[in-house]
Design an enzyme around this catalytic site. Sequence first.
Site, PDB file in Angstrom:
ATOM      1  N   ARG A 107      -1.538  -1.114  -8.263  1.00 51.94           N
ATOM      2  CA  ARG A 107      -2.896  -0.706  -7.895  1.00 51.94           C
ATOM      3  C   ARG A 107      -2.924   0.818  -8.051  1.00 51.94           C
ATOM      4  O   ARG A 107      -2.062   1.508  -7.492  1.00 51.94           O
ATOM      5  CB  ARG A 107      -3.218  -1.073  -6.452  1.00 51.94           C
ATOM      6  CG  ARG A 107      -4.608  -0.545  -6.031  1.00 51.94           C
ATOM      7  CD  ARG A 107      -4.790  -0.557  -4.527  1.00 51.94           C
ATOM      8  NE  ARG A 107      -4.731  -1.892  -3.980  1.00 51.94           N
ATOM      9  CZ  ARG A 107      -4.291  -2.140  -2.749  1.00 51.94           C
ATOM     10  NH1 ARG A 107      -3.853  -1.175  -1.969  1.00 51.94           N
ATOM     11  NH2 ARG A 107      -4.267  -3.382  -2.300  1.00 51.94           N
ATOM     12  N   ASP A 144       0.860  -1.193   0.000  1.00 47.72           N
ATOM     13  CA  ASP A 144       0.000   0.000   0.000  1.00 47.72           C
ATOM     14  C   ASP A 144       0.892   1.238   0.000  1.00 47.72           C
ATOM     15  O   ASP A 144       2.021   1.195   0.496  1.00 47.72           O
ATOM     16  CB  ASP A 144      -0.856   0.039   1.273  1.00 47.72           C
ATOM     17  CG  ASP A 144      -1.989  -0.988   1.282  1.00 47.72           C
ATOM     18  OD1 ASP A 144      -2.206  -1.655   0.257  1.00 47.72           O
ATOM     19  OD2 ASP A 144      -2.657  -1.101   2.333  1.00 47.72           O
TER      20      ASP A 144
HETATM   21  P1  FDA Z   1     -14.351   9.104  -4.471  1.00 48.67           P
HETATM   22  O1  FDA Z   1     -13.994   9.253  -3.028  1.00 48.67           O
HETATM   23  O2  FDA Z   1     -14.219  10.287  -5.366  1.00 48.67           O
HETATM   24  O3  FDA Z   1     -15.817   8.561  -4.528  1.00 48.67           O
HETATM   25  C1  FDA Z   1     -16.490   8.420  -5.773  1.00 48.67           C
HETATM   26  C2  FDA Z   1     -17.873   7.877  -5.541  1.00 48.67           C
HETATM   27  O4  FDA Z   1     -17.786   6.563  -5.015  1.00 48.67           O
HETATM   28  C3  FDA Z   1     -18.692   8.648  -4.510  1.00 48.67           C
HETATM   29  O5  FDA Z   1     -19.309   9.769  -5.082  1.00 48.67           O
HETATM   30  C4  FDA Z   1     -19.672   7.587  -4.087  1.00 48.67           C
HETATM   31  O6  FDA Z   1     -20.681   7.473  -5.041  1.00 48.67           O
HETATM   32  C5  FDA Z   1     -18.831   6.355  -4.092  1.00 48.67           C
HETATM   33  N1  FDA Z   1     -18.255   6.083  -2.763  1.00 48.67           N
HETATM   34  C6  FDA Z   1     -17.018   6.446  -2.329  1.00 48.67           C
HETATM   35  N2  FDA Z   1     -16.828   6.031  -1.060  1.00 48.67           N
HETATM   36  C7  FDA Z   1     -17.965   5.423  -0.690  1.00 48.67           C
HETATM   37  C8  FDA Z   1     -18.407   4.812   0.521  1.00 48.67           C
HETATM   38  N3  FDA Z   1     -17.604   4.766   1.613  1.00 48.67           N
HETATM   39  N4  FDA Z   1     -19.630   4.294   0.550  1.00 48.67           N
HETATM   40  C9  FDA Z   1     -20.445   4.354  -0.539  1.00 48.67           C
HETATM   41  N5  FDA Z   1     -20.092   4.939  -1.702  1.00 48.67           N
HETATM   42  C10 FDA Z   1     -18.886   5.461  -1.767  1.00 48.67           C
HETATM   43  N6  FDA Z   1      -5.293   5.117  -0.892  1.00 48.67           N
HETATM   44  C11 FDA Z   1      -3.980   5.339  -0.670  1.00 48.67           C
HETATM   45  O7  FDA Z   1      -3.571   6.488  -0.532  1.00 48.67           O
HETATM   46  N7  FDA Z   1      -3.106   4.282  -0.604  1.00 48.67           N
HETATM   47  C12 FDA Z   1      -3.511   3.000  -0.779  1.00 48.67           C
HETATM   48  O8  FDA Z   1      -2.681   2.091  -0.734  1.00 48.67           O
HETATM   49  C13 FDA Z   1      -4.883   2.757  -1.035  1.00 48.67           C
HETATM   50  N8  FDA Z   1      -5.358   1.489  -1.218  1.00 48.67           N
HETATM   51  C14 FDA Z   1      -6.684   1.301  -1.581  1.00 48.67           C
HETATM   52  C15 FDA Z   1      -7.149   0.019  -1.883  1.00 48.67           C
HETATM   53  C16 FDA Z   1      -8.446  -0.164  -2.326  1.00 48.67           C
HETATM   54  C17 FDA Z   1      -8.932  -1.530  -2.690  1.00 48.67           C
HETATM   55  C18 FDA Z   1      -9.327   0.963  -2.458  1.00 48.67           C
HETATM   56  C19 FDA Z   1     -10.724   0.812  -2.975  1.00 48.67           C
HETATM   57  C20 FDA Z   1      -8.867   2.215  -2.126  1.00 48.67           C
HETATM   58  C21 FDA Z   1      -7.563   2.405  -1.664  1.00 48.67           C
HETATM   59  N9  FDA Z   1      -7.103   3.668  -1.308  1.00 48.67           N
HETATM   60  C22 FDA Z   1      -5.770   3.860  -1.071  1.00 48.67           C
HETATM   61  C23 FDA Z   1      -8.073   4.781  -1.087  1.00 48.67           C
HETATM   62  C24 FDA Z   1      -8.222   5.681  -2.306  1.00 48.67           C
HETATM   63  O9  FDA Z   1      -7.055   6.435  -2.497  1.00 48.67           O
HETATM   64  C25 FDA Z   1      -9.408   6.630  -2.098  1.00 48.67           C
HETATM   65  O10 FDA Z   1      -9.172   7.467  -1.004  1.00 48.67           O
HETATM   66  C26 FDA Z   1     -10.735   5.922  -1.866  1.00 48.67           C
HETATM   67  O11 FDA Z   1     -10.870   4.797  -2.696  1.00 48.67           O
HETATM   68  C27 FDA Z   1     -11.904   6.874  -2.196  1.00 48.67           C
HETATM   69  O12 FDA Z   1     -11.813   7.297  -3.536  1.00 48.67           O
HETATM   70  P2  FDA Z   1     -12.712   6.709  -4.714  1.00 48.67           P
HETATM   71  O13 FDA Z   1     -11.798   6.418  -5.859  1.00 48.67           O
HETATM   72  O14 FDA Z   1     -13.524   5.581  -4.267  1.00 48.67           O
HETATM   73  O15 FDA Z   1     -13.566   7.942  -5.215  1.00 48.67           O
END
Ligand code: FDA
Length: 306
Positions: free
Chosen positions: A183, A132
Amino acid sequence: MESVLRNAFLFLSKNQFANRTAKKYGLRFGARKFVAGEQIAEAISVVRELNTRGIVATLDHLGEFIFTKEEALESKDYCIRTLEAIAAGGVQSNLSLKLTQLGLDISYDLCLDNMRQIVAAAQRLNNFVRIDMEDYAHNEATIKLFHQLRSEYGATVGLVIQAYLFKSEEDMKQLNKYNPNFRLVKGAYKESPMVAFPDKVDVDNNFIRIIEQHLLQGNYAAVATHDDRIIEHVKRFAQQRGIPNSQFEFQMLYGIRTHEQQSLAAQGYTMRVYVPYGNDWYGYFMRRLAERPANVAFVLKSMFKK
Ligand code: FDA
């Protein structure tokens, strides 16, 4: 209001007293929605249940506030035990971990030594370890350690790249010689505008740009997001450019958008769920609440349920 709650939960996630108390009292306040359990056996049965629904996993043994060599060694042992339990249970999961858990803040060499043992175990068990990416302060050391492990253990080890950092595109160019398995994420930490895009729209655009570049280089991409717009874009892009489904996967966190996870698996995409477990659940749980304060309503409900 949302940003006040977000900052409050991020602040709480760093509270060591609360962390110690939480450890003592076990999984509470609805944390079970996001954390598979405290014991490895519970985590394996969660993975098995996901597998029966066509979803694969990456297990993460939670560990926060690692200050001593003994704690880092204990964390390393947990990682190896997790790999062994995956093999013994015959479930489909790899391992994710954080370098600070393995002593990166204590000594680079201690962390490298721990990582060598974990990646060697993964290689022996025909599995894979994903490092990560943490906050910016740890970014350079993490990349350096990845270079070292990648040259020693090949494709058994992968890394995370964060779209919000200005430097990520250049880092990817430097690492491209390995044909790495990355990732790709937006990025989860609070960073200075000196090093990261402050505006969400720029992060999203850079996210799409680096996903496309990585796929066009012929590399394997784990696209980790809950964002439908990005997911739909990746599907369309792969179709238009003739990129096979076997060259990428989608990843989401355990307990978040479970319906969408199932739907992507049913459409024939590899869907991998990040499954955290362990008694150090408190900080992880607070960060999930910070990400989406709407989850607080869920937590409040669970506090009043018998
Ligand atoms: P964003 O936060 O913009 O959300 C987009 C949309 O997704 C929202 O509008 C909503 O519709 C939906 N959504 C998001 N969160 C939700 C929730 N909790 N419940 C319901 N709907 C939701 N970061 C990092 O810095 N280092 C790392 O190693 C990792 N590793 C990692 C692994 C995995 C498997 C995931 C999924 C994420 C990470 N992350 C991470 C976290 C990543 O950087 C990020 O902060 C989160 O995934 C939130 O961003 P999204 O891309 O989901 O989009």
